[in-house]
Design a protein around this motif. Structure first.
Motif, short mmCIF file in Angstrom:
data_model
loop_
_atom_site.label_atom_id
_atom_site.label_comp_id
_atom_site.label_asym_id
_atom_site.label_seq_id
_atom_site.Cartn_x
_atom_site.Cartn_y
_atom_site.Cartn_z
N MET A 71 1.06 -1.23 0.12
CA MET A 71 -0.01 -0.10 0.03
C MET A 71 0.70 1.40 -0.09
SD MET A 71 -3.07 -1.06 2.51
CE MET A 71 -2.28 -1.97 3.82
N SER A 72 1.81 1.23 0.69
CA SER A 72 3.00 2.26 0.79
C SER A 72 3.47 2.76 -0.57
CB SER A 72 3.97 2.29 1.79
OG SER A 72 3.53 1.93 3.04
N LEU A 73 3.90 1.82 -1.28
CA LEU A 73 4.39 1.86 -2.86
C LEU A 73 3.21 2.30 -3.59
CD1 LEU A 73 6.57 -1.37 -2.91
CD2 LEU A 73 7.46 1.05 -2.82
N PHE A 74 2.26 1.92 -3.40
CA PHE A 74 0.86 2.42 -4.20
C PHE A 74 0.60 3.89 -4.05
CE2 PHE A 74 -3.73 3.24 -4.58
CZ PHE A 74 -3.94 3.08 -5.84
N TYR A 75 0.90 4.46 -2.86
CA TYR A 75 0.82 5.67 -2.57
C TYR A 75 1.78 6.40 -3.21
CZ TYR A 75 -3.46 5.32 0.31
OH TYR A 75 -4.85 5.07 0.80
N LEU A 76 2.97 6.02 -3.09
CA LEU A 76 4.27 6.64 -3.86
C LEU A 76 4.01 6.87 -5.30
CD1 LEU A 76 7.34 5.08 -2.20
CD2 LEU A 76 6.42 7.39 -2.16
N ILE A 77 3.38 5.78 -5.99
CA ILE A 77 2.61 6.02 -7.31
C ILE A 77 1.90 7.02 -7.44
CG2 ILE A 77 1.90 4.62 -9.20
CD1 ILE A 77 2.69 2.05 -8.06
N LEU A 78 0.98 7.20 -6.54
CA LEU A 78 -0.27 8.37 -6.73
C LEU A 78 0.55 9.95 -6.40
CD1 LEU A 78 -3.26 6.56 -5.16
CD2 LEU A 78 -2.69 6.71 -7.48
N PHE A 79 1.39 9.96 -5.49
CA PHE A 79 1.79 11.24 -5.18
C PHE A 79 3.07 11.85 -5.98
CE2 PHE A 79 0.37 10.36 -0.54
CZ PHE A 79 -0.35 11.42 -0.55
N PRO A 80 3.14 12.93 -6.38
CA PRO A 80 4.15 13.56 -7.11
C PRO A 80 5.34 13.53 -6.22
CG PRO A 80 2.40 15.12 -6.68
CD PRO A 80 1.91 13.87 -6.34
N ALA A 81 5.80 12.63 -5.38
CA ALA A 81 6.71 12.82 -4.33
C ALA A 81 8.17 13.34 -4.85
CB ALA A 81 6.76 11.40 -3.52
N ASP A 82 8.55 12.92 -6.04
CA ASP A 82 9.74 13.40 -6.44
C ASP A 82 9.78 14.67 -7.27
OD1 ASP A 82 8.35 12.62 -8.81
OD2 ASP A 82 9.54 11.46 -9.71
N GLN A 83 8.82 15.64 -6.96
CA GLN A 83 8.90 16.96 -7.60
C GLN A 83 9.57 18.01 -6.41
OE1 GLN A 83 5.29 18.70 -9.17
NE2 GLN A 83 5.00 17.06 -10.64
N TYR A 84 9.74 17.45 -5.53
CA TYR A 84 10.31 18.19 -4.36
C TYR A 84 11.52 17.57 -3.51
CZ TYR A 84 5.53 20.18 -5.04
OH TYR A 84 4.35 20.61 -5.50
N PHE A 85 12.64 18.29 -3.38
CA PHE A 85 13.63 17.94 -2.88
C PHE A 85 14.20 16.32 -3.39
CE2 PHE A 85 15.99 16.21 1.14
CZ PHE A 85 16.69 16.88 1.02
N SER A 86 14.18 16.34 -4.72
CA SER A 86 14.37 15.12 -5.24
C SER A 86 16.03 15.20 -6.24
CB SER A 86 13.45 14.66 -6.21
OG SER A 86 13.11 15.62 -7.09
N LEU A 87 16.44 14.22 -6.75
CA LEU A 87 17.71 14.15 -7.57
C LEU A 87 17.07 14.56 -8.97
CD1 LEU A 87 20.31 13.54 -7.84
CD2 LEU A 87 19.85 11.22 -8.32
N ARG A 88 15.75 13.84 -9.19
CA ARG A 88 15.21 14.37 -10.61
C ARG A 88 15.18 16.04 -10.93
NH1 ARG A 88 10.04 14.70 -13.29
NH2 ARG A 88 9.20 14.62 -11.42
N ASN A 89 14.76 16.60 -9.80
CA ASN A 89 14.82 18.19 -9.81
C ASN A 89 16.07 18.68 -9.98
OD1 ASN A 89 12.03 18.50 -9.98
ND2 ASN A 89 11.67 19.34 -8.00
N TYR A 90 17.47 18.07 -9.40
CA TYR A 90 18.46 18.68 -9.29
C TYR A 90 19.23 18.56 -10.68
CZ TYR A 90 23.30 19.49 -7.85
OH TYR A 90 24.41 19.94 -8.10
N ILE A 91 18.85 17.41 -11.15
CA ILE A 91 19.33 17.26 -12.51
C ILE A 91 18.80 17.59 -13.71
CG2 ILE A 91 20.13 15.25 -14.37
CD1 ILE A 91 20.48 13.32 -11.95
#
Length: 315
Positions: free
Chosen positions: A142-162
């Motif tokens: 269920m936790s991984l499912f919510y990680l899919i729903l949330f745009p969690a990598d839009q903040y404080f993330s390596l993707r934003n840094y690169i």
């Protein structure tokens, strides 16, 4: 008609009101992925005994309760063996992929894609060894499912840094409310189930729990003295029922929100230390802090947008 409109407005604001709080997204992504990864690393020495063809319980026995269409780790191994890839090689690749995906989620490098792949792999391991699974494994899914729903990598993330890009406004409040309602329902019915019997009222369940073979191994506390003070067992049992049944009522009420959050987290810390259920307790603590620690305090106003919310805001 005015009352209906008022109710509709309140419901709409509850589920769709834009929230500027984004700290919980980064917290949930990093902590839950770290907990899942640490649990997997702890299982690595016994991976073969749990998931391979030489597991403690034969795969044929565990496969009896698995539907034919379900993808399990043993089926993945058999499929790759048809291409000449040995089981040991598949196990090594699985370990590397699991750890790599966990690191991707923690660092925020396309965490949604990583969460999808990790969820598939986790379910394959879980369903292929259902005899070794317990509640925490389902909370992992269920936790991984919510990680899919949330745009969690839009903040404080390596993707934003690169890839420094300006992201459009995304209203993640519907998913957050779903998450909050989910955990509230889970606690309420867990407490209701305890309240319907008598074992939790008289402390019997607490006494049995602290004397289970896997309990109290780290602290090794002598609880025999509780036999002469059964009222303590009663108090712990009653407190557990009250905390869980009262959760959806007091956690949403701003003046008591932090107090109930503290009580719930304290309960899980006790479960971790006494029953040695560290993984389960860690996941539930992360869920509680994610959902209610970052909420706006009582009396603080939040800007509400007057714009109509388009349907594409809903994941």
């Amino acid at each position: 008609m005015k009352k209906l409109n008022l109710i509709y407005t309140k419901v709409e604001n509850f589920f769709f009101k834009e929230d500027n709080q984004t700290e919980f997204l980064s917290f949930f992504r990093i902590t839950i992925a770290a907990v899942i990864l640490l649990q997997f690393v702890a299982v690595l020495p016994d991976f073969g005994r749990l998931f391979s063809s030489s597991s403690i319980i034969p795969q044929d026995v565990m496969g009896v309760f698995t539907p034919e269409w379900m993808i399990t780790f043993s089926k993945i191994v058999s499929f790759l063996q048809s291409f000449g890839i040995e089981e040991n090689t598949t196990i090594v690749i699985t370990k590397i992929v699991f750890i790599t995906l966990g690191i991707f989620i923690i660092t925020g490098f396309y965490s949604r894609i990583a969460a999808i792949l990790l969820l598939i792999l986790q379910i394959a391991l879980l369903k292929g060894s259902s005899f070794f699974a317990y509640g925490a494994d389902f909370f992992t899914s269920m936790s991984l499912f919510y990680l899919i729903l949330f745009p969690a990598d839009q903040y404080f993330s390596l993707r934003n840094y690169i890839f420094s890009k300006k992201h459009g406004d995304i209203n993640f409040t519907p998913v957050k409310r779903l998450f909050q309602v989910h955990i509230s329902i889970a606690y309420f019915f867990s407490g209701l189930d305890k309240a319907l019997g008598f074992n939790w009222w008289n402390g019997e369940s607490i006494w049995k729990a602290i004397h289970l073979p896997y309990s109290n191994r780290d602290l090794n506390i002598d609880f025999s003295w509780l036999a002469e003070h059964s009222y303590i067992l009663n108090f712990i049992g009653w407190s557990t029922i009250i905390i869980e049944i009262g959760y959806p009522f007091f956690i949403w009420y701003k003046p008591t929100q932090k107090t109930w959050l503290f009580l719930t987290v304290s309960m899980h810390i006790g479960i971790a230390l006494i029953l040695n259920l560290y993984y389960f307790s860690a996941i539930m603590i992360v869920w509680n802090i994610t959902n209610f620690y970052f909420e706006h305090p009582a009396g603080k106003t939040v800007r509400i947008s007057n714009k109509k919310i388009p349907a594409h805001y809903i994941p």
